[in-house]
Design a protein around this motif. Structure first.
Motif, PDB file in Angstrom:
ATOM      1  N   ASP A  74     -10.051 -77.085  -3.390  1.00 32.39           N
ATOM      2  CA  ASP A  74      -8.915 -77.516  -3.820  1.00 32.39           C
ATOM      3  C   ASP A  74      -8.368 -77.187  -4.817  1.00 32.39           C
ATOM      4  OD1 ASP A  74      -8.591 -78.580  -1.472  1.00 32.39           O
ATOM      5  OD2 ASP A  74      -9.823 -80.554  -1.436  1.00 32.39           O
ATOM      6  N   VAL A  75      -9.156 -77.216  -5.792  1.00 33.35           N
ATOM      7  CA  VAL A  75      -8.308 -76.997  -7.106  1.00 33.35           C
ATOM      8  C   VAL A  75      -8.003 -75.430  -7.030  1.00 33.35           C
ATOM      9  CG1 VAL A  75      -8.784 -77.129  -9.440  1.00 33.35           C
ATOM     10  CG2 VAL A  75      -9.531 -78.973  -8.158  1.00 33.35           C
ATOM     11  N   LEU A  76      -8.710 -74.619  -7.053  1.00 34.47           N
ATOM     12  CA  LEU A  76      -8.001 -72.989  -6.421  1.00 34.47           C
ATOM     13  C   LEU A  76      -7.173 -72.332  -5.654  1.00 34.47           C
ATOM     14  CD1 LEU A  76      -8.445 -69.953  -7.454  1.00 34.47           C
ATOM     15  CD2 LEU A  76      -9.801 -70.107  -5.519  1.00 34.47           C
ATOM     16  N   GLU A  77      -7.035 -72.976  -5.055  1.00 31.56           N
ATOM     17  CA  GLU A  77      -6.035 -73.064  -3.822  1.00 31.56           C
ATOM     18  C   GLU A  77      -4.815 -73.957  -5.050  1.00 31.56           C
ATOM     19  OE1 GLU A  77      -6.193 -74.713  -0.496  1.00 31.56           O
ATOM     20  OE2 GLU A  77      -7.668 -72.847   0.645  1.00 31.56           O
ATOM     21  N   SER A  78      -4.592 -75.083  -5.098  1.00 30.60           N
ATOM     22  CA  SER A  78      -2.984 -76.009  -6.010  1.00 30.60           C
ATOM     23  C   SER A  78      -2.990 -74.638  -6.784  1.00 30.60           C
ATOM     24  CB  SER A  78      -3.064 -77.105  -6.173  1.00 30.60           C
ATOM     25  OG  SER A  78      -4.880 -76.744  -7.737  1.00 30.60           O
ATOM     26  N   GLY A  79      -4.334 -74.245  -8.308  1.00 28.96           N
ATOM     27  CA  GLY A  79      -4.015 -72.655  -8.694  1.00 28.96           C
ATOM     28  C   GLY A  79      -3.137 -72.066  -9.123  1.00 28.96           C
ATOM     29  N   LEU A  80      -3.923 -71.442  -7.519  1.00 31.01           N
ATOM     30  CA  LEU A  80      -3.010 -69.931  -6.636  1.00 31.01           C
ATOM     31  C   LEU A  80      -1.579 -70.095  -6.822  1.00 31.01           C
ATOM     32  CD1 LEU A  80      -5.658 -68.583  -5.301  1.00 31.01           C
ATOM     33  CD2 LEU A  80      -5.081 -67.893  -7.338  1.00 31.01           C
ATOM     34  N   ALA A  81      -1.378 -71.833  -6.695  1.00 34.32           N
ATOM     35  CA  ALA A  81       0.002 -71.419  -5.816  1.00 34.32           C
ATOM     36  C   ALA A  81       1.270 -72.447  -6.937  1.00 34.32           C
ATOM     37  CB  ALA A  81      -0.045 -73.044  -5.007  1.00 34.32           C
ATOM     38  N   GLU A  82       0.439 -72.938  -8.126  1.00 40.74           N
ATOM     39  CA  GLU A  82       1.280 -73.017  -9.546  1.00 40.74           C
ATOM     40  C   GLU A  82       1.432 -71.503  -9.625  1.00 40.74           C
ATOM     41  OE1 GLU A  82       3.559 -75.665 -12.214  1.00 40.74           O
ATOM     42  OE2 GLU A  82       2.330 -75.459 -10.039  1.00 40.74           O
ATOM     43  N   VAL A  83       0.094 -70.993  -9.884  1.00 36.01           N
ATOM     44  CA  VAL A  83       0.480 -69.589 -10.645  1.00 36.01           C
ATOM     45  C   VAL A  83       2.134 -68.780 -10.034  1.00 36.01           C
ATOM     46  CG1 VAL A  83      -0.210 -67.117 -10.496  1.00 36.01           C
ATOM     47  CG2 VAL A  83      -1.682 -68.817 -11.674  1.00 36.01           C
TER      48      VAL A  83
END
Length: 300
Positions: free
Chosen positions: A244-253
């Motif tokens: 979950d954190v990885l997917e949200s982080g990639l979206a923020e990138v």
């Protein structure tokens, strides 16, 4: 070593000369991977983990343009706390040295300088690799190219899970880098023990890894060896939370348009923020584990 542009501490120099196990440690994790207020003390904890296993730690950095192999308290504190410390990969060594700057060495630069000093084993956290979307960006860590050319054994917790792990393993194969799973058949991914991919080779003792190093040297091979040491089960992040954190982080990138070398530090910081520090705790735990294993391999 006196003819080389290296300043080797007396402790490290004596250990190399006597055949005592020596473990190289990078300095980027000190300056760019840990909170400033605790970076120096954590670095000493990592060094202590090496000493407990009977080896000598050699933290590597550039200080005022000079290559330092083994840092005393004053130099380590400068690398950990000074605001003008630059992140130095192999390509940056010449400019940093010529301008008399202070630089924290990456996995690639640490491997290169460790090999120059005659140090054969290096402990770090997670390996750099092929970034997600590299098909379009060509974004790939210099760690991989260094491993293809520098015969140093790198003990790590696999590849940082924020990267394209399958592509990274393919690149390591293309570069003829030996990848060993330590006590595991699964390739670990930094915060998690199993990325769903297998390792080509499994070794279960430091002596087995040392034997591989010996045969590599007899053959005159110049590639490095990756020893993938999974994070302990007690320290592993929950897989659902991690995803979950990885997917949200990639979206923020993507939203912020972050690219290149800024992606990894942003995502690591994102994990720290979103997990309320749990990822940092896991990061420190896996580095300490890797340092201890590297010491046992160096002794063997």
């Amino acid at each position: 070593m006196t003819s080389l542009p290296l300043h080797v501490s007396a402790e490290v120099s004596d250990a190399i000369a006597s055949g005592t196990g020596v473990v190289a440690l990078e300095s980027t994790i000190i300056s760019h991977g840990l909170p400033t207020e605790s970076a120096a003390s954590t670095a000493r904890e990592i060094e202590a983990a090496v000493r407990r296993e009977g080896a000598v730690p050699a933290t590597i950095a550039l200080v005022d343009g000079a290559v330092r192999i083994g840092l005393d308290d004053e130099l380590l504190t400068r690398v950990a706390e000074d605001e003008d410390v630059v992140k130095a990969s192999i390509r940056d060594l010449g400019p940093v040295m010529s301008r008399g700057l202070t630089g924290a060495t990456t996995v690639a630069a640490t491997s290169y300088l460790a090999n120059m000093a005659g140090i054969r084993v290096f402990a770090t956290g997670g390996l750099g690799g092929v970034h997600r979307g590299a098909r379009d960006t060509w974004d790939e860590s210099a760690d991989l190219d260094a491993l293809g050319q520098v015969p140093v054994t790198v003990v790590c917790a696999g590849v940082k899970s924020i990267l394209d792990v399958p592509a990274t393993l393919e690149r390591l194969e293309s570069l003829s880098v030996t990848v060993i799973g330590y006590g595991t058949d699964a390739f670990p991914g930094f915060y998690i023990r199993d990325t769903g991919l297998t390792v080509p080779w499994r070794m279960d003792t430091p002596e087995q890894v040392a034997a591989v190093m010996g045969q590599r040297d007899l053959l005159g091979l110049r590639q490095g060896i990756v020893v993938a040491n999974p994070i302990d089960e007690a320290d592993e992040m929950d897989h659902v939370q991690h995803q979950d954190v990885l997917e949200s982080g990639l979206a923020e990138v993507e939203r912020q348009g972050i690219t290149g070398k800024d992606v990894t530090p942003f995502l690591l910081g994102w994990f720290h923020e979103q997990t309320h520090g749990a990822s940092l705790t896991a990061n420190i735990a896996l580095v300490l584990s890797n340092a201890a294993l590297a010491a046992r391999i160096a002794r063997a």
